[in-house]
Design an enzyme around this catalytic site. Sequence first.
Site, mmCIF file in Angstrom:
data_model
loop_
_atom_site.group_PDB
_atom_site.id
_atom_site.type_symbol
_atom_site.label_atom_id
_atom_site.label_comp_id
_atom_site.label_asym_id
_atom_site.label_seq_id
_atom_site.Cartn_x
_atom_site.Cartn_y
_atom_site.Cartn_z
ATOM 1 N N LYS A 78 7.291 13.991 2.335
ATOM 2 C CA LYS A 78 6.162 13.291 1.715
ATOM 3 C C LYS A 78 4.867 14.014 2.067
ATOM 4 C CE LYS A 78 4.298 8.569 1.319
ATOM 5 N NZ LYS A 78 4.463 7.157 1.732
ATOM 6 N N SER A 153 5.090 3.716 -1.957
ATOM 7 C CA SER A 153 4.286 4.886 -2.231
ATOM 8 C C SER A 153 5.065 6.197 -2.110
ATOM 9 C CB SER A 153 3.093 4.924 -1.266
ATOM 10 O OG SER A 153 3.533 5.065 0.065
ATOM 11 N N SER A 177 7.001 1.083 1.625
ATOM 12 C CA SER A 177 6.976 2.328 0.843
ATOM 13 C C SER A 177 8.181 3.243 0.974
ATOM 14 C CB SER A 177 5.726 3.125 1.176
ATOM 15 O OG SER A 177 4.651 2.587 0.475
HETATM 16 N N1 GLN Z 1 2.812 -1.332 -1.403
HETATM 17 C C1 GLN Z 1 2.192 -1.421 -0.127
HETATM 18 C C2 GLN Z 1 0.740 -1.045 -0.227
HETATM 19 O O1 GLN Z 1 0.319 -0.677 -1.293
HETATM 20 C C3 GLN Z 1 2.925 -0.594 0.887
HETATM 21 C C4 GLN Z 1 2.464 0.795 0.993
HETATM 22 C C5 GLN Z 1 3.183 1.544 2.063
HETATM 23 O O2 GLN Z 1 4.169 1.081 2.648
HETATM 24 N N2 GLN Z 1 2.665 2.707 2.375
HETATM 25 O O3 GLN Z 1 0.022 -1.126 0.729
#
Ligand code: GLN
Length: 490
Positions: A78, A153, A177
């Site tokens: 990532k 994400s 995410s």
């Molecule tokens: N969907 C969540 C957010 O937008 C989780 C994001 C994540 O785990 N990095 O904060």
Amino acid sequence: MELYQLTVKELSAGIKQKKFSAVEVSRAFLKRIEQHDKQINAFISLNPDCEMAAKRVDEQIARGEDPGFLAGVPIAVKDLFCTKNLRTTAASKMLENFIPPYTATCVARMQTSGAVILGKTNMDEFAMGSSNENSYFGGCRNPWNLEYVAGGSSGGSAAAVAGLFAPVAMGSDTGGSIRQPASFCGLTGIKPTYGRVSRYGMIAFASSLDQPGPMGKTVEDCIYALDGMCGPDDHDSTVSRRAWKPLRGHIKRSTQFKVGLPKEYMVGNVDSEVMSAFVKCIEDMKKAGVEFVDVSLPHSPYAVPVYYMVATSEASSNLSRYDGLRFGFRAKPTEKEWSSLEELYCETRAQGFGTEVKRRILLGTFALSSGYYDAYYAKASKVRNLIRQDFLDVFQSCDLIMAPVTTTPAFKAGARVYDPMRMYLNDIFTTAVNLSGLPGMSVPVGTTQIGLPLGVQIIGPHFAEEQMLSLALAIEDVAGFVGRTANGLQ
Ligand code: GLN
């Protein structure tokens, strides 16, 4: 079988036994990326040194040395993890040209065990999002169906593995995410206990919630990756000093567990196909010997609001470092020179951050501001503690918890970008795990009628990765999902 279809274990064993070389393996994946990634957009950057690194592994083997248990295994990383001399953007214009001088501990560890970095994957900007549509480099599509999102994400990491561009990938999970995109793309994805994996070198979003973890086609592939990344690190004071006992080869599938089903998770706005896949998995596992008990997590309804208070507050603080002076992007003055330092800050941040990131910085800054701190941040922290306590209480009477991962399967690209509230509510089953520091994972169990993957979530007590993975292996066995490949790519 093509090389890009093999598992992590098969790849490293084959390379060590000289059935094929590490160079051949990385070429096979790079070729696939070249052929298909235009449709998916899983990668932001490829690693120009990939083949050289693979060659070094082959040379070590030729000399009779052991390159490690991940010998020559290509990994997708990532773009939130710093990689020395390899551009790291966090999918933001702010870091569009940032070349880190060092590599994140967990990535460096994978490399020390023989892994080879293929490239850096797409993601929501600074890991803020649930669909990978908040990327400065454009959205990422789902290899199972190109009209749908890969999830976020860590969408690029999920799409890379599902598209067979990489055998395994590294992601990060702040509120879901890793688990959400894994579920959308038919993969296993693991968020370890907070403190299992070093965050050193991982660009910070919300430091008390962020945790790196693996995504793979099988539970075993993820176990290999966990062995590669977990363990103490003097560079991160929040990492546990408990040694990580390597799990590969030791861990047995088991159904000898008492599994809690939170009643709060069985109601509400859950898509019927998600719910029926979850219920079917429970039925199947009951037959396989798992004992289920009803449990209650009474503070669950507060998880999403508390998460968005805590995460945005920490983000507003963490992202204050991007001021145009120290890191990355700096706006150009419209006049000859800046009228004030403040103007430089404002213009740089206005142009360098995307809409979602700005929304969160504003929210977090407000929640932390004097006069509101007690009403918002301090209160959210107290409720966070209640959420955590719910889990500790429940784990007095059961070994593990099972739950859905998301309220819906993957949705169509563009369907929710203009509705942030709806996007946030997708995190209803995942955020409590981060707020409580627990390990959680997603395991694929089936598909919807139109062929989109569906996963279930397992949640364990702190540091109980081993039990969680034993049950995951049993679910994987019964579900029979492994071997099904994404068919959206032509
Ligand atoms: N969907 C969540 C957010 O937008 C989780 C994001 C994540 O785990 N990095 O904060």
